[in-house]
Scaffold this motif. Structure first.
Motif, PDB file in Angstrom:
ATOM      1  N   GLU A  69       0.951  -1.322   0.080  1.00 53.94           N
ATOM      2  CA  GLU A  69      -0.002   0.035  -0.008  1.00 53.94           C
ATOM      3  C   GLU A  69       0.708   1.283  -0.073  1.00 53.94           C
ATOM      4  OE1 GLU A  69      -3.300   0.500   1.915  1.00 53.94           O
ATOM      5  OE2 GLU A  69      -4.298  -1.277   1.612  1.00 53.94           O
ATOM      6  N   HIS A  70       1.891   1.193   0.704  1.00 55.75           N
ATOM      7  CA  HIS A  70       2.665   2.497   0.831  1.00 55.75           C
ATOM      8  C   HIS A  70       4.109   2.116   1.102  1.00 55.75           C
ATOM      9  CE1 HIS A  70       0.887   1.956   4.829  1.00 55.75           C
ATOM     10  NE2 HIS A  70       2.360   2.167   5.239  1.00 55.75           N
ATOM     11  N   VAL A  71       5.146   2.985   1.156  1.00 58.15           N
ATOM     12  CA  VAL A  71       6.515   2.522   1.407  1.00 58.15           C
ATOM     13  C   VAL A  71       6.744   2.868   2.916  1.00 58.15           C
ATOM     14  CG1 VAL A  71       7.216   2.907  -0.857  1.00 58.15           C
ATOM     15  CG2 VAL A  71       7.339   4.787   0.418  1.00 58.15           C
ATOM     16  N   PRO A  72       7.879   2.259   3.401  1.00 55.04           N
ATOM     17  CA  PRO A  72       8.182   2.648   4.744  1.00 55.04           C
ATOM     18  C   PRO A  72       8.753   4.339   5.075  1.00 55.04           C
ATOM     19  CG  PRO A  72       9.536   0.720   3.922  1.00 55.04           C
ATOM     20  CD  PRO A  72       8.621   1.344   2.920  1.00 55.04           C
ATOM     21  N   ASN A  73       8.175   4.775   6.114  1.00 53.53           N
ATOM     22  CA  ASN A  73       8.655   6.119   6.421  1.00 53.53           C
ATOM     23  C   ASN A  73      10.075   6.874   6.273  1.00 53.53           C
ATOM     24  OD1 ASN A  73       6.068   7.234   7.383  1.00 53.53           O
ATOM     25  ND2 ASN A  73       6.106   5.476   8.561  1.00 53.53           N
ATOM     26  N   CYS A  74      10.797   5.758   6.462  1.00 47.98           N
ATOM     27  CA  CYS A  74      12.253   6.163   5.958  1.00 47.98           C
ATOM     28  C   CYS A  74      12.547   6.294   4.544  1.00 47.98           C
ATOM     29  CB  CYS A  74      13.370   5.137   6.965  1.00 47.98           C
ATOM     30  SG  CYS A  74      13.298   3.287   6.199  1.00 47.98           S
ATOM     31  N   LEU A  75      11.881   6.024   3.728  1.00 44.10           N
ATOM     32  CA  LEU A  75      12.259   5.972   2.231  1.00 44.10           C
ATOM     33  C   LEU A  75      11.265   6.992   1.523  1.00 44.10           C
ATOM     34  CD1 LEU A  75      12.101   2.079   1.254  1.00 44.10           C
ATOM     35  CD2 LEU A  75      14.029   3.695   1.693  1.00 44.10           C
ATOM     36  N   ARG A  76      10.562   7.699   2.437  1.00 43.87           N
ATOM     37  CA  ARG A  76       9.798   8.732   1.837  1.00 43.87           C
ATOM     38  C   ARG A  76      10.458   9.976   1.441  1.00 43.87           C
ATOM     39  NH1 ARG A  76       4.286   8.482   5.799  1.00 43.87           N
ATOM     40  NH2 ARG A  76       3.728   6.071   5.059  1.00 43.87           N
TER      41      ARG A  76
END
Length: 115
Positions: free
Chosen positions: A69-76
C-alpha cells in the motif's frame, strides 16, 4: 556517520555506473562495515512514526512489501525528492489535490500541548 547521501556510497554508485563493479562493491562493503560498527548499539532509523518495528528494517520492509500500500517512512524523503522532480513538469499542480493523512508520532516527536 551520515547515511543519506553518504559520500562513500555515492562514490560506489559512480563506480557502478562507470561499469567498475569491483570497485563499487569494495566501496559499498566499506560503507556497510562502517554502518555496522557505528550503529551496533545506536538507533539508525530516521522514522518519527510510532511503530513497533522502529529500527527493525528487515521486518518493516517485509511488511510493506507484503501489503503493497505504501513505502516505509524512512524511504519517503528519498522518494519525495524524486517525485518532486516529476511534479515540476506540471508546475506542482498536484500539490493542491493532496491532503496528507494524520500520523501518530513517537513520543519524542509529538507536539507538546501549550501550557
Amino acid at each position: 556517520m551520515i547515511i543519506e547521501n553518504n559520500p562513500k556510497e555515492l562514490e560506489a554508485m559512480r563506480e557502478f555506473h562507470k561499469g567498475n563493479r569491483q570497485e563499487g562493491l569494495r566501496l559499498q562493503e566499506e560503507f556497510a562495515a562502517e554502518f555496522r560498527e557505528e550503529y551496533r548499539d545506536k538507533d539508525h532509523c530516521p522514522c518519527k512514526k510510532a511503530c513497533r518495528y522502529h529500527g527493525n528494517c528487515k521486518e518493516c520492509v517485509a511488511i510493506h512489501r507484503a501489503h503493497q500500500e505504501h513505502v516505509p517512512n524512512c524511504l519517503r524523503p528519498m522518494l519525495n525528492k524524486k517525485i518532486r522532480l516529476l511534479s515540476e513538469l506540471t508546475e506542482h499542480s498536484l500539490a493542491s489535490e493532496i491532503e496528507p493523512p494524520k500520523e501518530v508520532l513517537r513520543k519524542e516527536f509529538q507536539e507538546k500541548a501549550p501550557g
